[in-house]
Motif scaffolding. Structure first.
Motif, PDB file in Angstrom:
ATOM      1  N   HIS A  49       0.857  -1.195   0.000  1.00 28.97           N
ATOM      2  CA  HIS A  49       0.000   0.000   0.000  1.00 28.97           C
ATOM      3  C   HIS A  49       0.891   1.243   0.000  1.00 28.97           C
ATOM      4  O   HIS A  49       1.344   1.690   1.055  1.00 28.97           O
ATOM      5  CB  HIS A  49      -0.931  -0.021   1.222  1.00 28.97           C
ATOM      6  N   HIS A  97      -4.167   5.783  -6.080  1.00 22.36           N
ATOM      7  CA  HIS A  97      -5.634   5.891  -6.087  1.00 22.36           C
ATOM      8  C   HIS A  97      -6.120   5.812  -7.532  1.00 22.36           C
ATOM      9  O   HIS A  97      -5.719   6.620  -8.374  1.00 22.36           O
ATOM     10  CB  HIS A  97      -6.068   7.232  -5.494  1.00 22.36           C
ATOM     11  N   GLU A 146      -5.326   1.275  -5.586  1.00 19.56           N
ATOM     12  CA  GLU A 146      -6.294   1.386  -4.498  1.00 19.56           C
ATOM     13  C   GLU A 146      -7.564   1.938  -5.136  1.00 19.56           C
ATOM     14  O   GLU A 146      -7.583   3.070  -5.613  1.00 19.56           O
ATOM     15  CB  GLU A 146      -5.795   2.314  -3.386  1.00 19.56           C
ATOM     16  N   SER A 149     -11.094   0.226  -1.137  1.00 16.92           N
ATOM     17  CA  SER A 149     -11.275   1.154  -0.014  1.00 16.92           C
ATOM     18  C   SER A 149     -12.569   1.939  -0.155  1.00 16.92           C
ATOM     19  O   SER A 149     -13.015   2.217  -1.269  1.00 16.92           O
ATOM     20  CB  SER A 149     -10.116   2.167   0.045  1.00 16.92           C
ATOM     21  N   HIS A 195     -13.747   5.562   0.685  1.00 20.04           N
ATOM     22  CA  HIS A 195     -13.394   6.920   1.118  1.00 20.04           C
ATOM     23  C   HIS A 195     -14.586   7.854   1.003  1.00 20.04           C
ATOM     24  O   HIS A 195     -14.596   8.916   1.602  1.00 20.04           O
ATOM     25  CB  HIS A 195     -12.295   7.538   0.233  1.00 20.04           C
ATOM     26  N   HIS A 243      -7.465   0.108   4.886  1.00 21.35           N
ATOM     27  CA  HIS A 243      -7.835   0.812   6.140  1.00 21.35           C
ATOM     28  C   HIS A 243      -9.300   0.588   6.541  1.00 21.35           C
ATOM     29  O   HIS A 243     -10.138   1.480   6.443  1.00 21.35           O
ATOM     30  CB  HIS A 243      -7.513   2.303   6.071  1.00 21.35           C
ATOM     31  N   ASP A 275       0.629   2.358   3.705  1.00 29.61           N
ATOM     32  CA  ASP A 275      -0.197   3.381   3.047  1.00 29.61           C
ATOM     33  C   ASP A 275       0.587   4.683   2.942  1.00 29.61           C
ATOM     34  O   ASP A 275       0.054   5.773   3.154  1.00 29.61           O
ATOM     35  CB  ASP A 275      -1.478   3.593   3.887  1.00 29.61           C
TER      36      ASP A 275
HETATM   37 FE   LIG Z   1      -6.983   5.073   1.186  1.00 28.86          FE
END
Ligand SMILES: [Fe+2]
Length: 285
Positions: free
Chosen positions: A12, A44, A85, A111, A113, A170, A246
Motif C-alpha cells: 500500500h 488511487h 487502491e 477502499s 473513502h 484501512h 499506506d
Molecule cells: Fe486510502
C-alpha cells in the motif's frame, strides 16, 4: 532495520502520480534499504468525477509504464507489483469494474473513502477535511452519527461482497475524523456489533484485511487501522492479514512496522499473507 525477523513487504504505497510525493523508484530504493522482499504500488485509481488526489485517467499509462520498467530494472533485488487502491462507489466503481479488471493488475486494494449526501448524490470523503465529515453527518444523516457509521460499514460489506478486492484498505478509516471519540465511542456495543458483522462478510469473501500504519505515521490516529481488538476477532474468523504503511512519502515506507507486526502476534497470528513470486502465500510472522 526492523526488529522483526518476518519477511517484510508493503503493498500500500502512493507516489507523485496521485497524492503522494516522490517517484516510484525512490520508494523502491527505500524498500531495498529496509530489506523488503516485495513492494506493491497502489495509486488511487481514477474516478468518474474530478478529484485532485487520484491518478488522472490520462496518467494511467505513465503509471503502468513506470512501475513495469522498475520491475525489470530491479529484477533479482526486490519483487515489484503493480496495483491500484480502488474506491468503492455504490453502483459505479469497485475493484472488479471493467476499467480496473482490464488492466490485469498484480493486485487490488478496495477502499471506502466516499459517502453520499442522499438525494443530491454528492460524494464527500470521510477521511478528508473535517468540514466534509460534518456536512455529511448533518446533511446526509440528520446529525445521527450511528446511522452514518453504519452506512460506512454497509458500504464496506457491499464492496467486499460485490468486488472481493485482494486487500481491504484501512478497514475502519471512518475513525480518522474521530480523535478522542469526538463523534462516537468505538467501545460502545453498537459500534462493535457493526464491525463484527462486517468482519463476517470479509471472512466469507476471503479478502485480506491489512494492518495499515498510515494514520499512525501521519499522526492522524492513535492506533493502526484497525486496532488490536479487531485483529483478535479477525484471527478468530481466520481472516488473512498483512502489514502495509499506506505511505505517501518514501521515508515513511516502514513506519510503525515493528509495532504492527507485534500487534498481530498479540492478536494470535503466527503467519501473514504476502504476494511473493506472483502468488499470495502464507509466511511466518
Ligand atoms: Fe486510502
Amino acid at each position: 532495520m526492523e526488529a522483526t525477523q518476518t519477511i517484510l513487504t508493503n503493498y500500500h504505497t502512493h507516489c507523485y502520480l496521485d497524492d503522494g510525493e516522490g517517484r516510484p523508484e525512490e520508494y523502491v530504493e527505500e524498500a531495498l534499504r529496509h530489506g523488503l522482499r516485495a513492494i506493491g504500488f497502489s495509486c488511487h485509481a481514477p474516478l468518474p468525477f474530478a478529484q485532485d488526489w487520484v491518478l488522472n485517467k490520462s496518467d494511467l499509462p505513465v503509471y503502468v509504464r513506470e512501475v513495469s520498467a522498475l520491475k525489470k530494472r530491479f529484477v533479482g533485488q526486490i519483487e515489484i507489483y503493480l496495483g491500484l487502491e480502488v474506491d468503492y462507489l455504490r453502483g459505479m466503481l469497485g475493484t472488479s469494474s471493467p476499467l480496473i479488471a482490464n488492466l490485469r493488475l498484480d493486485f487490488t486494494i478496495g477502499s471506502v473513502h466516499f459517502m453520499t449526501i442522499g438525494a443530491t448524490d454528492e460524494q464527500l470523503t470521510i477521511d478528508g477535511p473535517e468540514e466534509d465529515y460534518k456536512r455529511l453527518l448533518e446533511e446526509g444523516f440528520g446529525g445521527d452519527i450511528k446511522r452514518m457509521v453504519r452506512e460506512y460499514y454497509q458500504l464496506v460489506r457491499e464492496m467486499v461482497g460485490e468486488h472481493t478486492p485482494d486487500i481491504i484498505g484501512h478497514f475502519d478509516v471512518i475513525k480518522k475524523n474521530n480523535p478522542s471519540a469526538k463523534y462516537f465511542d468505538e467501545n460502545e456495543a453498537w459500534y462493535r456489533d457493526e464491525v463484527l458483522k462486517t468482519l463476517d462478510s470479509v471472512a466469507a469473501a476471503g479478502s485480506i484485511l491489512e494492518v495499515n500504519t498510515g494514520g499512525l505515521a501521519r499522526g492522524r490516529t492513535d492506533s493502526t487501522y484497525p486496532p488490536l481488538w479487531v485483529m483478535r476477532e479477525c484471527r478468530k474468523l481466520g481472516i488473512p492479514t498483512n502489514v502495509n504503511s499506506d505511505t505517501h512519502q518514501p521515508n515513511q515506507l516502514t513506519h510503525h512496522f515493528a509495532e504492527a507486526h507485534e500487534l498481530l502476534r498479540k492478536a494470535g497470528y503466527n503467519e501473514k499473507m504476502v504476494l511473493l513470486e506472483g502468488k499470495w502465500q502464507m509466511v511466518e510472522l
